[in-house]
Scaffold this motif. Structure first.
Motif, short mmCIF file in Angstrom:
data_model
loop_
_atom_site.label_atom_id
_atom_site.label_comp_id
_atom_site.label_asym_id
_atom_site.label_seq_id
_atom_site.Cartn_x
_atom_site.Cartn_y
_atom_site.Cartn_z
N MET A 1 55.31 -28.67 74.01
CA MET A 1 54.64 -27.76 74.94
C MET A 1 53.32 -28.36 75.41
N LYS A 2 52.68 -29.16 74.57
CA LYS A 2 51.41 -29.76 74.98
C LYS A 2 51.60 -30.65 76.20
N ALA A 3 52.68 -31.41 76.22
CA ALA A 3 52.95 -32.29 77.37
C ALA A 3 53.22 -31.47 78.63
N PHE A 4 53.85 -30.32 78.48
CA PHE A 4 54.13 -29.45 79.63
C PHE A 4 52.82 -28.98 80.27
N PHE A 5 51.88 -28.50 79.44
CA PHE A 5 50.62 -28.01 79.98
C PHE A 5 49.74 -29.15 80.49
N GLU A 6 49.82 -30.32 79.87
CA GLU A 6 49.10 -31.47 80.40
C GLU A 6 49.68 -31.91 81.74
N GLY A 7 50.98 -31.73 81.92
CA GLY A 7 51.61 -32.03 83.21
C GLY A 7 51.12 -31.08 84.30
N ILE A 8 50.98 -29.80 83.95
CA ILE A 8 50.45 -28.83 84.91
C ILE A 8 49.00 -29.18 85.25
N GLN A 9 48.22 -29.56 84.24
CA GLN A 9 46.84 -29.96 84.47
C GLN A 9 46.79 -31.17 85.40
N ASP A 10 47.61 -32.15 85.15
CA ASP A 10 47.62 -33.35 85.98
C ASP A 10 48.01 -33.03 87.42
N LEU A 11 48.98 -32.13 87.58
CA LEU A 11 49.40 -31.75 88.93
C LEU A 11 48.25 -31.14 89.72
N PHE A 12 47.51 -30.22 89.10
CA PHE A 12 46.45 -29.55 89.84
C PHE A 12 45.21 -30.42 89.98
N VAL A 13 44.79 -31.10 88.90
CA VAL A 13 43.55 -31.87 88.95
C VAL A 13 43.70 -33.11 89.81
N ASN A 14 44.76 -33.85 89.62
CA ASN A 14 44.91 -35.12 90.34
C ASN A 14 45.75 -35.01 91.60
N GLY A 15 46.44 -33.91 91.77
CA GLY A 15 47.31 -33.80 92.93
C GLY A 15 46.84 -32.80 93.96
N LEU A 16 46.82 -31.53 93.59
CA LEU A 16 46.60 -30.49 94.58
C LEU A 16 45.13 -30.29 94.95
N PHE A 17 44.21 -30.62 94.04
CA PHE A 17 42.79 -30.37 94.32
C PHE A 17 42.04 -31.60 94.80
N TRP A 18 42.71 -32.70 95.11
CA TRP A 18 41.99 -33.88 95.55
C TRP A 18 41.23 -33.67 96.86
N PRO A 19 41.71 -32.84 97.80
CA PRO A 19 40.89 -32.62 99.00
C PRO A 19 39.55 -31.96 98.68
N TYR A 20 39.53 -31.09 97.67
CA TYR A 20 38.28 -30.46 97.29
C TYR A 20 37.31 -31.47 96.70
N ASP A 21 37.82 -32.43 95.93
CA ASP A 21 36.96 -33.49 95.40
C ASP A 21 36.36 -34.31 96.53
N PHE A 22 37.16 -34.60 97.56
CA PHE A 22 36.64 -35.34 98.71
C PHE A 22 35.54 -34.55 99.41
#
Length: 73
Positions: A1-22
Motif C-alpha cells: 500500500m505504501k507504493a500505491f500512495f507514493e505513486g499517487i504522490q508522484d502523480l500529483f507532485v511531479n505530474g499534475l502540479f508542475w504548471p503551478y511550480d512554474f
C-alpha cells in the motif's frame, strides 16, 4: 500500500502540479495567481447566471408560498 500512495504522490507532485511550480517561480504576483483569478471569474459568472435564473423563476409566481405548501411545515 505504501507504493500505491507514493505513486499517487508522484502523480500529483511531479505530474499534475508542475504548471503551478512554474508559475510560483515567475516572481510576478499576477502571473502566479492567474489560475486563482480564472477560477474566481468562472465562479462569479456561474453565480450571476444562477441568480438570474432564480429571479426569472421567482417572477413567474408559479411557486406555492403558503404555510402548508410543504408537507414538513
Amino acid at each position: 500500500m505504501k507504493a500505491f500512495f507514493e505513486g499517487i504522490q508522484d502523480l500529483f507532485v511531479n505530474g499534475l502540479f508542475w504548471p503551478y511550480d512554474f508559475l510560483r517561480f515567475t516572481k510576478n504576483w499576477w502571473a502566479a495567481n492567474t489560475v486563482n483569478w480564472l477560477f474566481m471569474i468562472i465562479c462569479f459568472v456561474a453565480f450571476v447566471y444562477w441568480m438570474v435564473q432564480l429571479k426569472k423563476y421567482n417572477d413567474n409566481n408559479e411557486e406555492d408560498k403558503s404555510c402548508s405548501a410543504h408537507s414538513y411545515l
